[in-house]
Design a protein around this motif. Sequence first.
Motif, PDB file in Angstrom:
ATOM      1  N   GLN A  19     -14.153   2.653  21.996  1.00 37.18           N
ATOM      2  CA  GLN A  19     -14.264   3.799  21.084  1.00 37.18           C
ATOM      3  C   GLN A  19     -12.899   4.447  20.877  1.00 37.18           C
ATOM      4  OE1 GLN A  19     -17.111   3.209  19.433  1.00 37.18           O
ATOM      5  NE2 GLN A  19     -17.418   5.415  19.406  1.00 37.18           N
ATOM      6  N   ALA A  20     -12.087   4.533  21.924  1.00 39.22           N
ATOM      7  CA  ALA A  20     -10.751   5.113  21.799  1.00 39.22           C
ATOM      8  C   ALA A  20      -9.887   4.285  20.844  1.00 39.22           C
ATOM      9  CB  ALA A  20     -10.084   5.223  23.168  1.00 39.22           C
ATOM     10  N   LEU A  21      -9.992   2.965  20.911  1.00 39.29           N
ATOM     11  CA  LEU A  21      -9.245   2.099  19.994  1.00 39.29           C
ATOM     12  C   LEU A  21      -9.665   2.340  18.545  1.00 39.29           C
ATOM     13  CD1 LEU A  21      -9.309  -1.273  21.949  1.00 39.29           C
ATOM     14  CD2 LEU A  21      -7.292   0.116  21.480  1.00 39.29           C
ATOM     15  N   HIS A  22     -10.969   2.458  18.324  1.00 40.67           N
ATOM     16  CA  HIS A  22     -11.458   2.690  16.953  1.00 40.67           C
ATOM     17  C   HIS A  22     -11.067   4.074  16.457  1.00 40.67           C
ATOM     18  CE1 HIS A  22     -14.633  -0.609  17.800  1.00 40.67           C
ATOM     19  NE2 HIS A  22     -13.502  -1.121  17.364  1.00 40.67           N
ATOM     20  N   ARG A  23     -11.117   5.072  17.338  1.00 41.34           N
ATOM     21  CA  ARG A  23     -10.700   6.427  16.963  1.00 41.34           C
ATOM     22  C   ARG A  23      -9.213   6.436  16.615  1.00 41.34           C
ATOM     23  NH1 ARG A  23      -8.824  11.225  19.823  1.00 41.34           N
ATOM     24  NH2 ARG A  23      -9.362  13.015  18.535  1.00 41.34           N
ATOM     25  N   GLU A  24      -8.419   5.739  17.424  1.00 43.12           N
ATOM     26  CA  GLU A  24      -6.980   5.661  17.168  1.00 43.12           C
ATOM     27  C   GLU A  24      -6.716   5.085  15.775  1.00 43.12           C
ATOM     28  OE1 GLU A  24      -3.019   3.564  19.082  1.00 43.12           O
ATOM     29  OE2 GLU A  24      -4.963   2.593  19.343  1.00 43.12           O
ATOM     30  N   ALA A  25      -7.400   4.001  15.412  1.00 49.84           N
ATOM     31  CA  ALA A  25      -7.221   3.391  14.094  1.00 49.84           C
ATOM     32  C   ALA A  25      -7.594   4.379  12.986  1.00 49.84           C
ATOM     33  CB  ALA A  25      -8.054   2.113  13.980  1.00 49.84           C
ATOM     34  N   ARG A  26      -8.694   5.091  13.162  1.00 51.74           N
ATOM     35  CA  ARG A  26      -9.125   6.062  12.142  1.00 51.74           C
ATOM     36  C   ARG A  26      -8.102   7.187  11.989  1.00 51.74           C
ATOM     37  NH1 ARG A  26     -11.486  10.720  12.840  1.00 51.74           N
ATOM     38  NH2 ARG A  26     -12.267  10.223  14.926  1.00 51.74           N
ATOM     39  N   ARG A 101      -6.704  -0.089   9.031  1.00 50.83           N
ATOM     40  CA  ARG A 101      -6.593  -0.912  10.226  1.00 50.83           C
ATOM     41  C   ARG A 101      -7.978  -1.353  10.691  1.00 50.83           C
ATOM     42  NH1 ARG A 101      -3.205   3.169   9.994  1.00 50.83           N
ATOM     43  NH2 ARG A 101      -1.023   2.905  10.572  1.00 50.83           N
ATOM     44  N   ALA A 102      -8.077  -2.596  11.107  1.00 48.96           N
ATOM     45  CA  ALA A 102      -9.307  -3.116  11.706  1.00 48.96           C
ATOM     46  C   ALA A 102      -8.938  -3.673  13.078  1.00 48.96           C
ATOM     47  CB  ALA A 102      -9.928  -4.209  10.843  1.00 48.96           C
ATOM     48  N   VAL A 103      -9.626  -3.170  14.092  1.00 51.13           N
ATOM     49  CA  VAL A 103      -9.376  -3.593  15.468  1.00 51.13           C
ATOM     50  C   VAL A 103     -10.526  -4.503  15.888  1.00 51.13           C
ATOM     51  CG1 VAL A 103      -9.050  -2.832  17.854  1.00 51.13           C
ATOM     52  CG2 VAL A 103      -8.216  -1.418  15.970  1.00 51.13           C
ATOM     53  N   SER A 104     -10.199  -5.657  16.442  1.00 49.32           N
ATOM     54  CA  SER A 104     -11.252  -6.586  16.872  1.00 49.32           C
ATOM     55  C   SER A 104     -10.830  -7.315  18.140  1.00 49.32           C
ATOM     56  CB  SER A 104     -11.542  -7.600  15.755  1.00 49.32           C
ATOM     57  OG  SER A 104     -10.440  -8.470  15.585  1.00 49.32           O
ATOM     58  N   ASN A 105     -11.708  -8.210  18.583  1.00 49.48           N
ATOM     59  CA  ASN A 105     -11.470  -9.041  19.768  1.00 49.48           C
ATOM     60  C   ASN A 105     -11.022  -8.200  20.960  1.00 49.48           C
ATOM     61  OD1 ASN A 105     -11.631 -10.753  17.510  1.00 49.48           O
ATOM     62  ND2 ASN A 105     -10.459 -12.341  18.520  1.00 49.48           N
ATOM     63  N   VAL A 106     -11.680  -7.075  21.152  1.00 51.31           N
ATOM     64  CA  VAL A 106     -11.317  -6.156  22.227  1.00 51.31           C
ATOM     65  C   VAL A 106     -11.828  -6.714  23.558  1.00 51.31           C
ATOM     66  CG1 VAL A 106     -11.610  -3.821  23.136  1.00 51.31           C
ATOM     67  CG2 VAL A 106     -11.368  -4.185  20.664  1.00 51.31           C
ATOM     68  N   GLU A 107     -10.910  -6.814  24.515  1.00 54.73           N
ATOM     69  CA  GLU A 107     -11.240  -7.270  25.862  1.00 54.73           C
ATOM     70  C   GLU A 107     -10.658  -6.247  26.832  1.00 54.73           C
ATOM     71  OE1 GLU A 107     -10.702 -11.215  28.660  1.00 54.73           O
ATOM     72  OE2 GLU A 107      -9.339 -10.933  26.976  1.00 54.73           O
ATOM     73  N   VAL A 108     -11.512  -5.605  27.600  1.00 54.47           N
ATOM     74  CA  VAL A 108     -11.102  -4.576  28.547  1.00 54.47           C
ATOM     75  C   VAL A 108     -11.198  -5.156  29.953  1.00 54.47           C
ATOM     76  CG1 VAL A 108     -11.535  -2.235  29.391  1.00 54.47           C
ATOM     77  CG2 VAL A 108     -11.994  -2.789  26.985  1.00 54.47           C
ATOM     78  N   LEU A 109     -10.101  -5.080  30.701  1.00 54.77           N
ATOM     79  CA  LEU A 109     -10.027  -5.649  32.036  1.00 54.77           C
ATOM     80  C   LEU A 109      -9.569  -4.598  33.037  1.00 54.77           C
ATOM     81  CD1 LEU A 109      -8.130  -8.865  30.930  1.00 54.77           C
ATOM     82  CD2 LEU A 109     -10.567  -8.705  31.448  1.00 54.77           C
ATOM     83  N   ALA A 110     -10.146  -4.626  34.218  1.00 52.35           N
ATOM     84  CA  ALA A 110      -9.739  -3.709  35.279  1.00 52.35           C
ATOM     85  C   ALA A 110      -8.346  -4.079  35.766  1.00 52.35           C
ATOM     86  CB  ALA A 110     -10.742  -3.771  36.432  1.00 52.35           C
ATOM     87  N   THR A 111      -7.655  -3.096  36.330  1.00 58.68           N
ATOM     88  CA  THR A 111      -6.369  -3.328  36.987  1.00 58.68           C
ATOM     89  C   THR A 111      -6.492  -2.816  38.419  1.00 58.68           C
ATOM     90  OG1 THR A 111      -5.467  -1.181  36.353  1.00 58.68           O
ATOM     91  CG2 THR A 111      -5.098  -3.014  34.814  1.00 58.68           C
ATOM     92  N   ARG A 112      -5.412  -2.858  39.154  1.00 59.42           N
ATOM     93  CA  ARG A 112      -5.451  -2.385  40.542  1.00 59.42           C
ATOM     94  C   ARG A 112      -5.628  -0.874  40.644  1.00 59.42           C
ATOM     95  NH1 ARG A 112      -4.832  -6.788  43.221  1.00 59.42           N
ATOM     96  NH2 ARG A 112      -3.363  -8.402  42.621  1.00 59.42           N
TER      97      ARG A 112
END
Length: 175
Positions: A19-26, A101-112
């Motif tokens: 949602q943050a990515l889509h809000r950023e694009a908007r 802008r269109a954001v796609s192929n979103v992959e969210v991964l955990a970090t340390r």
Amino acid sequence: MLDRPLSPPPVEVIVAVTQALHREARLLDNEDFEGWLAMLGEDIGYLLELKSRRFRADRSKPLPLGPGVIFNEDLGRLRLRIDRLKSGYVWAEDPPNFIRRAVSNVEVLATRAENEVQVHSVLVMHRNRIDGTTRLLTAGRTDLWRSEGSAWLLAAREIVLDHAVLPDSNLNAFF
């Protein structure tokens, strides 16, 4: 830029960051630059390097300095770019370009770090200028998003354009 990802984060985190990515694009599409700046961490790193293309059989060492950098910004430099756009002196942006802008192929991964995630995404940017010139820019992005309170803030972004030659005369837009 980022640590090797661990297990996937909780679904709630994936939804919130997407949602943050889509809000950023908007916000960027609507030229709400102040709203966009509020989504950035104080230590933001914003990098767009030129992409180098080599034949698969080329085994020579890459150039020590790399192919070049288009953007290597921190929060202060991003603010300067926005102030410049708002000044009315950027002829290529007056009147403003139509940008979507269109954001796609979103992959969210955990970090340390518990409050950070690594995010891979694809950005397609359609830009139309007053003279009717249309450009379609595509890029892959690798981000670091950090949870601060109830908000997710962009802490770092590496952008890789999918173009061997820049297909436009300027890059005033944000990716």
